[in-house]
Design a protein around this motif. Structure first.
Motif, PDB file in Angstrom:
ATOM      1  N   ILE A  11      22.079  36.526   8.496  1.00 53.82           N
ATOM      2  CA  ILE A  11      23.262  37.289   8.882  1.00 53.82           C
ATOM      3  C   ILE A  11      22.898  38.163  10.070  1.00 53.82           C
ATOM      4  CG2 ILE A  11      24.990  38.948   8.128  1.00 53.82           C
ATOM      5  CD1 ILE A  11      25.197  36.526   6.489  1.00 53.82           C
ATOM      6  N   CYS A  12      23.600  37.961  11.138  1.00 49.30           N
ATOM      7  CA  CYS A  12      23.359  38.774  12.318  1.00 49.30           C
ATOM      8  C   CYS A  12      24.051  40.125  12.151  1.00 49.30           C
ATOM      9  CB  CYS A  12      23.893  38.064  13.561  1.00 49.30           C
ATOM     10  SG  CYS A  12      23.844  39.090  15.026  1.00 49.30           S
ATOM     11  N   PRO A  13      23.309  41.202  12.263  1.00 48.52           N
ATOM     12  CA  PRO A  13      23.920  42.524  12.102  1.00 48.52           C
ATOM     13  C   PRO A  13      24.804  42.909  13.280  1.00 48.52           C
ATOM     14  CG  PRO A  13      21.634  42.753  12.734  1.00 48.52           C
ATOM     15  CD  PRO A  13      21.874  41.280  12.537  1.00 48.52           C
ATOM     16  N   THR A  14      24.638  42.213  14.364  1.00 50.13           N
ATOM     17  CA  THR A  14      25.411  42.567  15.550  1.00 50.13           C
ATOM     18  C   THR A  14      26.800  41.938  15.528  1.00 50.13           C
ATOM     19  OG1 THR A  14      23.393  42.799  16.835  1.00 50.13           O
ATOM     20  CG2 THR A  14      25.427  42.513  18.054  1.00 50.13           C
ATOM     21  N   CYS A  15      26.845  40.651  15.240  1.00 49.03           N
ATOM     22  CA  CYS A  15      28.152  39.982  15.224  1.00 49.03           C
ATOM     23  C   CYS A  15      28.614  39.724  13.795  1.00 49.03           C
ATOM     24  CB  CYS A  15      28.100  38.689  16.024  1.00 49.03           C
ATOM     25  SG  CYS A  15      26.950  37.461  15.361  1.00 49.03           S
ATOM     26  N   ASP A  16      27.758  40.048  12.822  1.00 47.38           N
ATOM     27  CA  ASP A  16      28.142  39.974  11.422  1.00 47.38           C
ATOM     28  C   ASP A  16      28.464  38.548  10.997  1.00 47.38           C
ATOM     29  OD1 ASP A  16      28.121  41.647   9.254  1.00 47.38           O
ATOM     30  OD2 ASP A  16      30.285  41.919   9.229  1.00 47.38           O
ATOM     31  N   ARG A  30      16.532  35.736  17.880  1.00 47.37           N
ATOM     32  CA  ARG A  30      17.724  35.847  18.712  1.00 47.37           C
ATOM     33  C   ARG A  30      18.873  35.131  18.048  1.00 47.37           C
ATOM     34  NH1 ARG A  30      16.911  35.178  24.822  1.00 47.37           N
ATOM     35  NH2 ARG A  30      16.186  37.280  24.449  1.00 47.37           N
ATOM     36  N   CYS A  31      19.977  35.827  17.967  1.00 49.17           N
ATOM     37  CA  CYS A  31      21.167  35.259  17.355  1.00 49.17           C
ATOM     38  C   CYS A  31      21.752  34.189  18.264  1.00 49.17           C
ATOM     39  CB  CYS A  31      22.187  36.376  17.119  1.00 49.17           C
ATOM     40  SG  CYS A  31      23.788  35.776  16.580  1.00 49.17           S
ATOM     41  N   MET A  32      21.994  33.009  17.669  1.00 53.96           N
ATOM     42  CA  MET A  32      22.568  31.929  18.459  1.00 53.96           C
ATOM     43  C   MET A  32      24.045  32.152  18.718  1.00 53.96           C
ATOM     44  SD  MET A  32      20.246  29.734  19.199  1.00 53.96           S
ATOM     45  CE  MET A  32      20.982  28.125  19.408  1.00 53.96           C
ATOM     46  N   ASN A  33      24.632  33.046  17.961  1.00 49.86           N
ATOM     47  CA  ASN A  33      26.070  33.256  18.076  1.00 49.86           C
ATOM     48  C   ASN A  33      26.421  34.245  19.190  1.00 49.86           C
ATOM     49  OD1 ASN A  33      28.781  32.819  17.055  1.00 49.86           O
ATOM     50  ND2 ASN A  33      28.683  34.918  16.365  1.00 49.86           N
ATOM     51  N   CYS A  34      25.776  35.393  19.154  1.00 52.77           N
ATOM     52  CA  CYS A  34      26.125  36.423  20.132  1.00 52.77           C
ATOM     53  C   CYS A  34      24.988  36.704  21.103  1.00 52.77           C
ATOM     54  CB  CYS A  34      26.560  37.716  19.433  1.00 52.77           C
ATOM     55  SG  CYS A  34      25.216  38.574  18.590  1.00 52.77           S
ATOM     56  N   GLY A  35      23.795  36.159  20.812  1.00 48.94           N
ATOM     57  CA  GLY A  35      22.698  36.322  21.747  1.00 48.94           C
ATOM     58  C   GLY A  35      21.922  37.616  21.573  1.00 48.94           C
TER      59      GLY A  35
HETATM   60 ZN   LIG Z   1      24.973  37.740  16.462  1.00 48.21          ZN
END
Ligand SMILES: [Zn+2]
Length: 70
Positions: A11-16, A30-35
């Motif tokens: 779970i990315c804490p930045t983009c949730d 590194r989050c693949m969703n929001c980077g």
């Molecule tokens: Zn993210």
């Protein structure tokens, strides 16, 4: 020499989002969703904290010079 990026799900804490995280180092992902760059914290369970691009400590006190006696 094997170069392989570790990809984990988390779970990315930045983009949730429940997304894929690519390992940059042992503890940096590194989050693949929001980077966003995330730091892996393991204390009982694995969690990820956003790595904020904080300015270095030296740059945090731009007004220090103005505080002088007189
Ligand atoms: Zn993210």
């Amino acid at each position: 020499m094997k170069v392989s990026a570790e990809v984990v799900k988390g779970i990315c804490p930045t983009c949730d989002e429940d997304t894929m995280l690519v390992g940059l180092t042992n503890e940096l992902y590194r989050c693949m969703n929001c980077g966003a760059d995330l730091q892996q914290h393991v204390n009982g369970k694995i969690s990820y904290l956003p790595v904020i691009a904080t300015p270095s400590d030296k740059n945090i006190q731009p007004f220090e010079k103005e505080w002088k006696d007189g």
